[in-house]
Design a protein around this motif. Structure first.
Motif, PDB file in Angstrom:
ATOM      1  N   VAL A 265      53.151  46.219  32.451  1.00  0.00           N
ATOM      2  CA  VAL A 265      52.445  45.035  32.390  1.00  0.00           C
ATOM      3  C   VAL A 265      52.210  44.795  33.987  1.00  0.00           C
ATOM      4  O   VAL A 265      53.537  44.393  34.720  1.00  0.00           O
ATOM      5  N   LEU A 266      51.020  44.567  34.331  1.00  0.00           N
ATOM      6  CA  LEU A 266      50.891  44.116  36.042  1.00  0.00           C
ATOM      7  C   LEU A 266      50.370  42.584  35.642  1.00  0.00           C
ATOM      8  O   LEU A 266      49.678  42.279  34.971  1.00  0.00           O
ATOM      9  N   ARG A 267      50.895  41.908  36.505  1.00  0.00           N
ATOM     10  CA  ARG A 267      50.609  40.344  36.422  1.00  0.00           C
ATOM     11  C   ARG A 267      50.281  39.939  37.775  1.00  0.00           C
ATOM     12  O   ARG A 267      51.072  40.189  38.912  1.00  0.00           O
ATOM     13  N   TYR A 268      49.307  39.174  37.754  1.00  0.00           N
ATOM     14  CA  TYR A 268      48.517  38.541  38.969  1.00  0.00           C
ATOM     15  C   TYR A 268      48.488  37.001  38.809  1.00  0.00           C
ATOM     16  O   TYR A 268      47.918  36.482  37.768  1.00  0.00           O
ATOM     17  N   THR A 269      48.511  36.442  40.250  1.00  0.00           N
ATOM     18  CA  THR A 269      48.320  34.857  40.069  1.00  0.00           C
ATOM     19  C   THR A 269      46.882  34.598  40.478  1.00  0.00           C
ATOM     20  O   THR A 269      46.035  35.616  41.241  1.00  0.00           O
ATOM     21  N   ALA A 270      46.590  33.346  40.298  1.00  0.00           N
ATOM     22  CA  ALA A 270      45.266  32.869  41.386  1.00  0.00           C
ATOM     23  C   ALA A 270      45.266  33.151  42.457  1.00  0.00           C
ATOM     24  O   ALA A 270      44.121  33.397  43.010  1.00  0.00           O
ATOM     25  N   GLN A 271      46.254  33.067  43.111  1.00  0.00           N
ATOM     26  CA  GLN A 271      46.199  33.455  44.751  1.00  0.00           C
ATOM     27  C   GLN A 271      46.071  34.828  44.902  1.00  0.00           C
ATOM     28  O   GLN A 271      45.286  35.120  45.917  1.00  0.00           O
ATOM     29  N   ASP A 272      46.455  35.653  44.042  1.00  0.00           N
ATOM     30  CA  ASP A 272      46.415  37.176  44.265  1.00  0.00           C
ATOM     31  C   ASP A 272      44.786  37.275  44.021  1.00  0.00           C
ATOM     32  O   ASP A 272      44.309  38.222  44.882  1.00  0.00           O
ATOM     33  N   MET A 273      44.150  36.904  43.130  1.00  0.00           N
ATOM     34  CA  MET A 273      42.859  36.972  42.841  1.00  0.00           C
ATOM     35  C   MET A 273      42.003  36.530  43.882  1.00  0.00           C
ATOM     36  O   MET A 273      40.983  37.378  44.236  1.00  0.00           O
ATOM     37  N   ARG A 274      42.467  35.563  44.655  1.00  0.00           N
ATOM     38  CA  ARG A 274      41.567  34.752  45.707  1.00  0.00           C
ATOM     39  C   ARG A 274      41.763  35.606  46.963  1.00  0.00           C
ATOM     40  O   ARG A 274      40.582  36.060  47.594  1.00  0.00           O
ATOM     41  N   ARG A 275      42.873  36.131  47.015  1.00  0.00           N
ATOM     42  CA  ARG A 275      43.231  36.657  48.789  1.00  0.00           C
ATOM     43  C   ARG A 275      43.492  38.191  48.590  1.00  0.00           C
ATOM     44  O   ARG A 275      43.328  38.758  49.687  1.00  0.00           O
ATOM     45  N   ALA A 276      43.685  38.876  47.472  1.00  0.00           N
ATOM     46  CA  ALA A 276      43.938  40.057  47.525  1.00  0.00           C
ATOM     47  C   ALA A 276      43.475  40.989  46.205  1.00  0.00           C
ATOM     48  O   ALA A 276      43.959  41.839  45.559  1.00  0.00           O
TER      49      ALA A 276
END
Length: 306
Positions: A265-276
């Motif tokens: 399971v790979l998990r991403y935050t809103a910050q990840d989605m915006r910046r990377a």
């Protein structure tokens, strides 16, 4: 302060005439004016979109219809930015209320009676009309977010093609048709839609939204996005996962159970989605590997052809 008979949002002149408040009390610290002659209780401030929408409806007067983000909010399909203004449609072309920057946007749209529904005495545009309007007015990604939120458990996004065909002259119809191509009513939330779009718009296979995994205890664990053939899950990590120590422990137990069933399971935050977003795509592509990527790509083509 609680005044018997006083609703969350009210017109000041009506409340005074009814004897619920006095003019002096209305001007005091217990109430806040959000629009001309339109008030809320001070403890409800700052008002959220739902409350701002109720205020706009009361302020706009007879014939008003909540639309756009306001309609979505009242329909239980929250998808607006936190600071989005309320939206209300009125029938008057020139007379009547005017938009107020950052507070309420007044639209002068022609609406068919079938486009309108009633919720607890409030008139709003229905789900399909609301999805149509938001998709044709918003940037592409947020248009898909709105369609997903409004379609969830209610209608197939493809119905918007038929709706658009009946309104060929309206601005933005082409954007609606594009949004339908990327929409998926199985999406669990706006952030999950945004995460899915990062993947598929970069050319990765279409993941399965809200995929069920049955664990060893015969209980279902739901993955935000999944590539079942690769036993790969991709999830949005919102603040709720760690809101309390118990929530964090429950999240850790859930992750352990998924791993026990063979899932990565790979998990991403809103910050990840915006910046990377590029890093997200690269990591998911690597995790899929060429074999599973090709299999998932074929599954995605089958999905898109339906």
């Amino acid at each position: 302060m609680t005044v018997p008979g006083l609703p969350e949002v009210f017109r000041g002149t009506v409340a005074v005439a009814s004897g619920l408040v006095t003019p002096d009390l209305l001007r005091g610290p217990q109430f806040a004016r959000v629009l001309p002659d339109t008030y809320v209780r001070a403890e409800l401030c700052p008002p959220d979109l739902r409350l701002r929408s109720l205020a706009a409806y009361a302020w706009a007067g007879p014939g008003a219809i909540l639309c756009g983000y306001s309609a979505a909010e009242l329909l239980g399909a929250s998808c607006a930015p936190r600071d989005a203004p309320a939206e209300v449609a009125v029938t008057a072309v020139r007379a009547g209320p005017r938009s107020r920057a950052g507070v309420v946007r007044v639209r002068r749209d022609l609406l068919h009676p079938d486009d309108i529904t009633e919720l607890g005495g409030l008139r709003t545009t229905g789900r399909i009309r609301t999805a149509f309007d938001l998709a044709r007015r918003l940037p592409p990604v947020e248009g898909v977010v709105a369609v997903d939120a409004l379609a969830r458990g209610a209608f197939a996004p493809d119905l918007l093609r038929e709706f658009a065909a009946r309104h060929p002259g309206l601005r933005g119809v082409r954007k609606v048709l594009d949004a339908v191509c990327w929409a998926d009513a199985r999406s669990g939330s706006p952030p999950e839609t945004r995460l899915r779009l990062i993947l598929v718009r970069a050319g990765l296979p279409w993941p399965v939204p809200q995929h069920p995994v049955v664990d060893g205890r015969n209980e279902i664990l739901w993955l935000d996005l999944a590539y079942p053939a690769a036993l790969l899950g991709v999830e949005y990590d919102g603040g709720g996962h760690f809101a309390t120590p118990e929530a964090a422990r429950a999240d850790a137990r859930r992750h352990t159970r998924l791993v026990a069933e063979g899932w990565r399971v790979l998990r991403y935050t809103a910050q990840d989605m915006r910046r990377a977003p590029g890093r997200i795509v690269a990591e998911v592509r690597h995790a899929l590997g060429p074999t599973h990527r090709d299999a998932a790509q074929r599954a995605g083509k089958i999905h898109n052809s339906r």
